[in-house]
Design an enzyme around this catalytic site. Structure first.
Site, PDB file in Angstrom:
ATOM      1  N   GLU A 114      15.266  40.504  70.755  1.00  0.00           N
ATOM      2  CA  GLU A 114      15.068  39.430  71.727  1.00  0.00           C
ATOM      3  C   GLU A 114      15.880  39.784  72.974  1.00  0.00           C
ATOM      4  OE1 GLU A 114      15.876  34.626  72.317  1.00  0.00           O
ATOM      5  OE2 GLU A 114      16.652  35.675  70.564  1.00  0.00           O
ATOM      6  N   ARG A 170      22.239  43.406  56.495  1.00  0.00           N
ATOM      7  CA  ARG A 170      22.783  43.268  57.841  1.00  0.00           C
ATOM      8  C   ARG A 170      24.121  43.996  57.894  1.00  0.00           C
ATOM      9  NH1 ARG A 170      23.308  38.325  61.816  1.00  0.00           N
ATOM     10  NH2 ARG A 170      25.336  38.742  62.763  1.00  0.00           N
ATOM     11  N   LYS A 181      24.937  36.685  69.259  1.00  0.00           N
ATOM     12  CA  LYS A 181      24.801  36.795  70.718  1.00  0.00           C
ATOM     13  C   LYS A 181      25.288  35.526  71.411  1.00  0.00           C
ATOM     14  CE  LYS A 181      20.517  38.537  70.557  1.00  0.00           C
ATOM     15  NZ  LYS A 181      19.219  39.063  71.009  1.00  0.00           N
TER      16      LYS A 181
END
Length: 728
Positions: free
Chosen positions: A227, A447, A457
């Site tokens: 993103e 992860r 973020k």
């Protein structure tokens, strides 16, 4: 005679020819590869039907074909020397002869950078491959530094050609040495599609071909879909590199797709920097796409689902909706007519006051134990202009709705997702089913979490917006630009991530391991310089020192010629660190590095007991082996360079934040420390990004090079895997 086109390199599954594969990759030669259980040795087939057989026959051919100067020697004598080393190389893999071979090469490399003449050749590739192919045996020797010249040579080759060579190691070398192409252990990887895959059980395929469900060589298509709401961080880097890893393994391709469905958080600046970061990682993507390219199709599909009774418009307040989903309570809007839903859908598209109160939800199953299937949101209203398409739309699809569609639409065969999405995998496939789209395989990996590190973020943005860091590329940040600016080589990051593989095991990784890998790459090749801490530094007067300063040209790295040379000035008075001065006793003999021994004769102090000056004599005939202290020093000249040595610490004080714990309660109050120093005159020539070692102080990366005397050269300290917090 015209050169025939290369068609295929085939070899036994248990004996991959590392030297041929490595040479082809370094030379940029496209060499299709296939394992063959019927093959007894490597075979290179050509488009005209001709064939070459044998490891070193094919390697010599690659050497002649490659567009690399002197790859197979620049004259007949050097070519013959290369042949000698090719004949010697099999000795390395003979168990009983391994140590003898290493000892022989250790002596041979004492004053050499390469095995033949002064250039890199297929002899170096053959020997590098022979050592790498022994796996753990060679790695143990590298760590012990039993053969420093051989290790220095090996590390310099590994650093110079890191991307192709790391790829070869990852694919073909296991801890036990050469064998079948290395694959992530199947027991660590869950086939989340539920397929048992007969092909995987058949045993006729090599181990590298069963990692992805139903993967076909040459037909795998993957996507890396960040993103654009921040810079790429180390967690994203794992996803990006794993996509490339599998694409290369299966001779497939990777698409770089920007998941730009939230205009509130996204910008062109982030898009540009994400592209830069992906290219820094060496990701070779086939093309760039955007989810926003499919907005019109997604809207048409949403309307189709409304008409089919598979989606409805809901005006339930967000908090109430979340509670109802948790409790399995159906919304009052769930039973709205198709006509009412289409009417409200048009209000959403217009961004009207009524439309802004609504969202579009999928009609899945409100009683499903998997809460992700309890009527997820497909569309929300957002009047904020989009960074690519402006104010064309007032509604935007959620990631959960857009991703299954775009994956299928772009022909993605396998979607790599971190295991945090595990509960949403069933939702992903149910939405594809309702859309009537082709099913895309999901492949999970864990992860990447690092100690003392935030990867959200939203939290990283807080540090930027509140001035706690200097931007997204701040060296304290876990972003790719941040850690590279701090001095991490991308080769170390790639090796670190590939060593973890695609395991689903959740681990909290230590930064020390990454920085230790980095040190192994930079230490064999980075130049050495000298600095003295400015605060309280003092002069040592050598009474029998040179009355007139003189200069010697010495190597910047004693074991790596490629680092170049530097000029060292010798004078009667030299600068020392105060901390060193405190350690010396009267009449003690010490070694002045790159000069020789000296004997301290007098320590002069002020009334408070602080040392102000030292007096000594040179004793150059003394043995450096007998001295306890080896001191760095700088000549008293007006050519020294002002330095600012910058050290960094973690942004938070806890190794791991527990769920629900506020990161603001764990902020580290002191994360940056600047130390004024003076450096040798050669540091005028440092370039931005250059990595060096300050002798006895550590490794540094030049962030701001010399421009004028009034502005210091800024050097960022690079962790070496052993350092504790520098701020304590």
């Amino acid at each position: 005679m015209k050169e025939a086109g290369l068609k295929l390199l085939s070899f036994p599954p248990d004996s991959p020819p590392l030297s041929i594969i490595s040479a082809a990759k370094i030379a940029g030669i496209d060499l299709p590869i296939q394992t063959s259980s019927s093959a007894s040795s490597p075979t290179l087939s050509f488009s005209n039907g001709l064939k070459l057989h044998g490891n070193y026959v094919i390697l010599r051919y690659i050497g002649r074909l490659a567009p690399i100067p002197n790859f197979y020697g620049d004259n007949a004598f050097h070519a013959a020397q290369i042949d000698e080393w090719l004949e010697y190389t099999p000795t390395i893999s003979c168990g009983s002869e391994f140590d003898n071979a290493c000892g022989y090469m250790e002596v041979y490399l004492e004053k050499r950078t390469f095995f033949v003449s002064h250039y890199f050749s297929i002899a170096d590739i053959a020997i590098w491959s022979g050592l790498a192919g022994t796996g753990q045996r060679w790695e143990s020797i590298r760590k012990s530094n039993k053969y420093p010249n051989l290790v220095r040579w090996y590390n310099s080759i590994s650093a110079e050609y890191s991307n192709p060579l790391m790829e070869v190691i990852a694919l073909y070398v296991g801890k036990k040495g050469l064998g079948k192409p290395v694959a992530a252990k199947s027991k660590e990887v869950k086939n989340v599609t539920g397929d048992s895959s007969d092909k995987a059980k058949a045993g006729s395929r090599s181990s590298s071909e069963i990692d992805l469900p139903d993967a076909e060589m040459g037909k795998v298509r993957l996507r890396f879909a960040p993103e654009p709401s921040g810079f790429l961080h180390i967690g994203h880097a794992k996803a990006a590199l794993l996509n490339q890893y599998f694409a290369q393994r299966y001779h497939g391709e990777v698409i770089l797709r920007f998941d730009d469905t939230n205009p509130t958080k996204e910008s062109n600046e982030f898009v540009e920097n994400l592209i830069k970061d992906v290219e820094t990682l060496g990701i070779k993507y086939q093309k760039i796409t955007y989810t926003s390219d499919y907005f019109s199709k997604l809207m048409a599909l949403a309307e189709k689902l409304i008409k089919e009774g598979k989606a409805y418009v809901d005006d339930t307040p967000r908090e109430q909706m979340q509670k109802e989903r948790m409790d399995g309570i159906e919304s009052k809007c769930r039973s709205n007519s198709i006509e009412e839903n289409l009417k409200l859908w048009k209000e959403m598209i217009a961004g009207s006051e009524r439309g802004l109160q609504c969202c579009l939800r999928g009609k899945l199953d409100m009683q499903d134990p998997n809460k992700s299937l309890r009527d997820p949101v497909y569309y929300r209203c957002n009047p904020v202009p989009h960074h690519r398409i402006g104010s064309k739309y007032k509604i935007y699809p959620t990631y959960d709705f857009a991703c299954p569609f775009v994956d299928a639409e772009e022909g993605i065969t396998h979607a790599l997702r971190s295991s945090e999405y595990h509960d949403r995998n069933a939702q992903y496939h149910r939405i594809q089913e309702d859309m009537g789209m082709r099913k895309v395989h999901i492949y999970e990996f864990s992860r990447l979490n690092m100690v003392y590190t935030l990867l959200s973020k939203r939290k990283l943005l807080w540090f930027v917006q509140n001035g706690k860091v200097d931007g997204w590329d701040d060296p304290r940040f876990p972003t790719v630009q941040g850690i590279v600016r701090r001095g991490l080589k991308i080769e170390a990051l790639i090796q670190f991530i590939l060593e973890q593989g695609a395991s689903k095991n959740l681990n909290l990784m230590e930064w020390d391991k990454l920085w230790t890998l980095n040190k192994k790459i930079i230490d064999p090749v980075c130049p050495r310089h000298t600095a003295v801490i400015e605060e309280r530094c003092l002069l040592l007067t050598l009474t029998n020192g040179p009355d007139k300063p003189f200069v010697r040209i010495i190597p910047r790295h004693k074991k790596y010629d490629g680092a170049g040379e530097k000029a060292t000035t010798y004078t009667k008075r030299i600068w020392l660190d105060y901390a060193d001065a405190e350690c010396i006793s009267v009449d003690e003999e010490v070694t002045l590095m790159d000069w020789g021994n000296a004997i301290l004769k007098e320590i002069i102090k002020d009334q408070d007991g602080n040392i102000t000056q030292l007096v000594g004599v040179l004793h150059l005939e003394g043995s450096v082996k007998t001295t306890k202290l080896k001191l760095t020093w700088l000549a008293e000249t007006n050519e020294l360079v002002n330095l600012s040595l910058v050290e960094f610490d973690y942004l938070i004080t806890k190794k791991k934040l527990e769920e629900g714990e506020d990161f603001l309660d764990a902020l580290n109050p002191c994360t940056k420390k600047e130390i004024a120093a003076i450096g040798d005159s050669n540091m005028h020539n440092l370039k931005q990004g250059e990595i060096l070692q300050l002798e006895r102080k550590g490794y540094y990366r030049c962030d701001v090079p010399f421009t004028r005397s009034s502005k210091p050269v800024v050097l960022f300290a690079i962790p070496d895997g052993r350092q504790q917090s520098v701020m304590k």
